[in-house]
Enzyme design. Structure first.
Site, PDB file in Angstrom:
ATOM      1  N   SER A 136     -40.904 -51.220 -25.602  1.00 22.70           N
ATOM      2  CA  SER A 136     -41.395 -51.301 -26.984  1.00 22.70           C
ATOM      3  C   SER A 136     -42.587 -52.255 -27.042  1.00 22.70           C
ATOM      4  O   SER A 136     -42.689 -53.172 -26.215  1.00 22.70           O
ATOM      5  CB  SER A 136     -40.285 -51.847 -27.892  1.00 22.70           C
ATOM      6  OG  SER A 136     -40.787 -52.133 -29.181  1.00 22.70           O
ATOM      7  N   TYR A 148     -33.522 -58.241 -29.121  1.00 21.00           N
ATOM      8  CA  TYR A 148     -34.118 -56.912 -28.907  1.00 21.00           C
ATOM      9  C   TYR A 148     -35.454 -57.039 -28.174  1.00 21.00           C
ATOM     10  O   TYR A 148     -35.682 -56.385 -27.158  1.00 21.00           O
ATOM     11  CB  TYR A 148     -34.312 -56.183 -30.242  1.00 21.00           C
ATOM     12  CG  TYR A 148     -34.963 -54.825 -30.064  1.00 21.00           C
ATOM     13  CD1 TYR A 148     -34.222 -53.746 -29.590  1.00 21.00           C
ATOM     14  CD2 TYR A 148     -36.322 -54.629 -30.331  1.00 21.00           C
ATOM     15  CE1 TYR A 148     -34.819 -52.510 -29.388  1.00 21.00           C
ATOM     16  CE2 TYR A 148     -36.920 -53.404 -30.134  1.00 21.00           C
ATOM     17  CZ  TYR A 148     -36.163 -52.343 -29.670  1.00 21.00           C
ATOM     18  OH  TYR A 148     -36.761 -51.118 -29.458  1.00 21.00           O
TER      19      TYR A 148
HETATM   20  N1  LIG Z   1     -37.974 -45.866 -33.172  1.00 23.68           N
HETATM   21  C1  LIG Z   1     -38.788 -46.880 -32.895  1.00 23.68           C
HETATM   22  O1  LIG Z   1     -39.549 -47.368 -33.761  1.00 23.68           O
HETATM   23  C2  LIG Z   1     -38.822 -47.433 -31.488  1.00 23.68           C
HETATM   24  C3  LIG Z   1     -39.936 -48.233 -31.138  1.00 23.68           C
HETATM   25  C4  LIG Z   1     -40.018 -48.756 -29.870  1.00 23.68           C
HETATM   26  C5  LIG Z   1     -39.021 -48.478 -28.950  1.00 23.68           C
HETATM   27  N2  LIG Z   1     -37.941 -47.704 -29.308  1.00 23.68           N
HETATM   28  C6  LIG Z   1     -36.917 -47.457 -28.282  1.00 23.68           C
HETATM   29  O2  LIG Z   1     -36.822 -46.072 -28.089  1.00 23.68           O
HETATM   30  C7  LIG Z   1     -35.525 -45.755 -27.574  1.00 23.68           C
HETATM   31  C8  LIG Z   1     -34.950 -44.586 -28.363  1.00 23.68           C
HETATM   32  O3  LIG Z   1     -34.776 -45.003 -29.701  1.00 23.68           O
HETATM   33  P1  LIG Z   1     -34.963 -44.019 -30.943  1.00 23.68           P
HETATM   34  O4  LIG Z   1     -36.012 -44.611 -31.796  1.00 23.68           O
HETATM   35  O5  LIG Z   1     -35.087 -42.622 -30.498  1.00 23.68           O
HETATM   36  O6  LIG Z   1     -33.565 -44.299 -31.662  1.00 23.68           O
HETATM   37  P2  LIG Z   1     -32.394 -43.330 -32.178  1.00 23.68           P
HETATM   38  O7  LIG Z   1     -32.960 -42.182 -32.928  1.00 23.68           O
HETATM   39  O8  LIG Z   1     -31.429 -44.236 -32.858  1.00 23.68           O
HETATM   40  O9  LIG Z   1     -31.740 -42.784 -30.815  1.00 23.68           O
HETATM   41  C9  LIG Z   1     -31.023 -43.630 -29.972  1.00 23.68           C
HETATM   42  C10 LIG Z   1     -30.361 -42.810 -28.875  1.00 23.68           C
HETATM   43  O10 LIG Z   1     -29.684 -43.731 -27.996  1.00 23.68           O
HETATM   44  C11 LIG Z   1     -28.355 -43.307 -27.807  1.00 23.68           C
HETATM   45  N3  LIG Z   1     -27.469 -44.459 -27.621  1.00 23.68           N
HETATM   46  C12 LIG Z   1     -27.388 -45.560 -28.408  1.00 23.68           C
HETATM   47  N4  LIG Z   1     -26.401 -46.365 -27.965  1.00 23.68           N
HETATM   48  C13 LIG Z   1     -25.862 -45.760 -26.872  1.00 23.68           C
HETATM   49  C14 LIG Z   1     -24.812 -46.082 -25.985  1.00 23.68           C
HETATM   50  N5  LIG Z   1     -24.050 -47.186 -26.148  1.00 23.68           N
HETATM   51  N6  LIG Z   1     -24.539 -45.243 -24.956  1.00 23.68           N
HETATM   52  C15 LIG Z   1     -25.253 -44.106 -24.810  1.00 23.68           C
HETATM   53  N7  LIG Z   1     -26.259 -43.731 -25.621  1.00 23.68           N
HETATM   54  C16 LIG Z   1     -26.546 -44.552 -26.648  1.00 23.68           C
HETATM   55  C17 LIG Z   1     -28.001 -42.529 -29.070  1.00 23.68           C
HETATM   56  O11 LIG Z   1     -27.021 -41.536 -28.769  1.00 23.68           O
HETATM   57  P3  LIG Z   1     -25.474 -41.549 -29.255  1.00 23.68           P
HETATM   58  O12 LIG Z   1     -25.400 -42.235 -30.579  1.00 23.68           O
HETATM   59  O13 LIG Z   1     -25.100 -40.092 -29.268  1.00 23.68           O
HETATM   60  O14 LIG Z   1     -24.745 -42.286 -28.158  1.00 23.68           O
HETATM   61  C18 LIG Z   1     -29.326 -41.850 -29.408  1.00 23.68           C
HETATM   62  O15 LIG Z   1     -29.428 -40.627 -28.732  1.00 23.68           O
HETATM   63  C19 LIG Z   1     -34.709 -47.043 -27.667  1.00 23.68           C
HETATM   64  O16 LIG Z   1     -34.644 -47.649 -26.398  1.00 23.68           O
HETATM   65  C20 LIG Z   1     -35.510 -47.908 -28.633  1.00 23.68           C
HETATM   66  O17 LIG Z   1     -35.309 -49.272 -28.384  1.00 23.68           O
HETATM   67  C21 LIG Z   1     -37.832 -47.181 -30.541  1.00 23.68           C
END
Ligand SMILES: NC(=O)c1ccc[n+]([C@@H]2O[C@H](COP(=O)([O-])OP(=O)(O)OC[C@H]3O[C@@H](n4cnc5c(N)ncnc54)[C@H](OP(=O)(O)O)[C@@H]3O)[C@@H](O)[C@H]2O)c1
Length: 257
Positions: A136, A148
């Protein structure tokens, strides 16, 4: 010719779903890892016509036994590992549930370390492979949140060190550093994002395509979008103390861990 295999963690939503759709379109077999079995099955149904074989591997990456299960699959060999699963939390560090903070560290850091360790030997034997770690912008700029940002700084540092060590092997490790992306991330974390201006929001498909283009060009750190490239370059050009002051001023620095 057998199809290449991409194992993606967290494909049931957001950025992970974007990588799953893209690798399906590119003709990969998929191994999909997340906790929500219903959503894994739904995604497999959607991608069936494009992808080759789709394997579902339900796992909670905060759980050591589940991480071992995923590691065993990785040791059999994959071409691509996308360490995408991760989460943030709201509230201040000193009030957060310690068990939840530990889970965050386990998913955002421990799983990335163990899964990468499990995937690399077979990639090195094959002389080809790509590990994509979703970090991130929060890991590049100081002063916003605590655990985080620290977890994502670990992912970036880990990826950069490994990438150097793997030079010349045919195996690449990359850290993708998005800014705000429209996914379930913020609602799951309980973060109020109403104040974030619309130009700061990125779309999943843009993050996926830009990051994969960067990776194809051999970039170790990918920062998708012009606005976040500018923000990071400016933040890094300033003395760290001033960057910290700026993130405190514009991001408050409170209410998120
Ligand atoms: N959205 C943003 O603004 C942003 C910005 C920078 C970086 N990121 C990073 O991008 C990545 C994806 O995030 P996203 O934005 O796509 O969020 P999201 O829509 O909340 O998706 C998160 C995914 O992670 C899985 N997950 C969460 N906890 C888990 C666990 N204990 N075991 C296995 N799977 C788990 C969830 O699946 P289940 O609930 O089915 O397990 C879901 O598929 C993350 O690493 C986040 O830190 C996001």
């Amino acid at each position: 010719m057998p199809r290449p295999v991409a194992l993606i963690t967290g494909p049931t939503s957001g950025i992970g779903a974007g990588y799953a759709r893209r690798y399906a379109r590119d003709g990969y077999d998929l191994v999909l890892v997340a906790r929500d079995v219903g959503r894994l099955e739904q995604l497999a149904g959607e991608l069936q016509s494009e992808a080759g074989n789709i394997e579902l591997l339900p796992a909670d990456l905060a759980d050591a036994a589940d991480r071992d299960k995923v590691s065993e699959r990785l040791a059999e060999g994959v071409r691509v590992l996308v360490n995408n699963a991760g989460f943030g939390t709201s509230g201040d560090f000193w009030e957060a549930d310690p068990a939840q903070l530990q889970k965050q560290l386990d998913v955002n850091v421990t799983a990335v370390m163990h899964l990468t360790r499990a995937a690399l030997p077979a990639m090195l034997d094959a002389g080809a492979g790509t590990v994509i770690n979703i970090a991130s912008v929060a890991g590049l700029l100081p002063g916003r949140g605590s655990t985080y940002s620290a977890s994502k700084a670990w992912v970036i540092s880990f990826s950069e060190g490994l990438a150097n060590g793997l030079q010349g092997t045919g195996v690449g490790v990359h850290a993708v550093c998005p800014g705000y992306v429209r996914t379930e991330f913020h609602s799951r974390a309980g973060l109020d994002m109403a104040e974030v201006p619309s130009f700061m929001w990125l779309e999943v498909d843009d993050v996926v395509s830009e990051s994969l283009a960067d990776i194809a060009h051999g970039k170790v750190i990918s920062i998708p979008s012009a606005q976040y490239k500018f923000l990071v370059a400016t933040g890094r050009a300033m003395p760290r103390r001033l960057t910290r002051l700026a993130t405190k001023r514009f991001g408050s620095g409170r209410g998120r861990t």
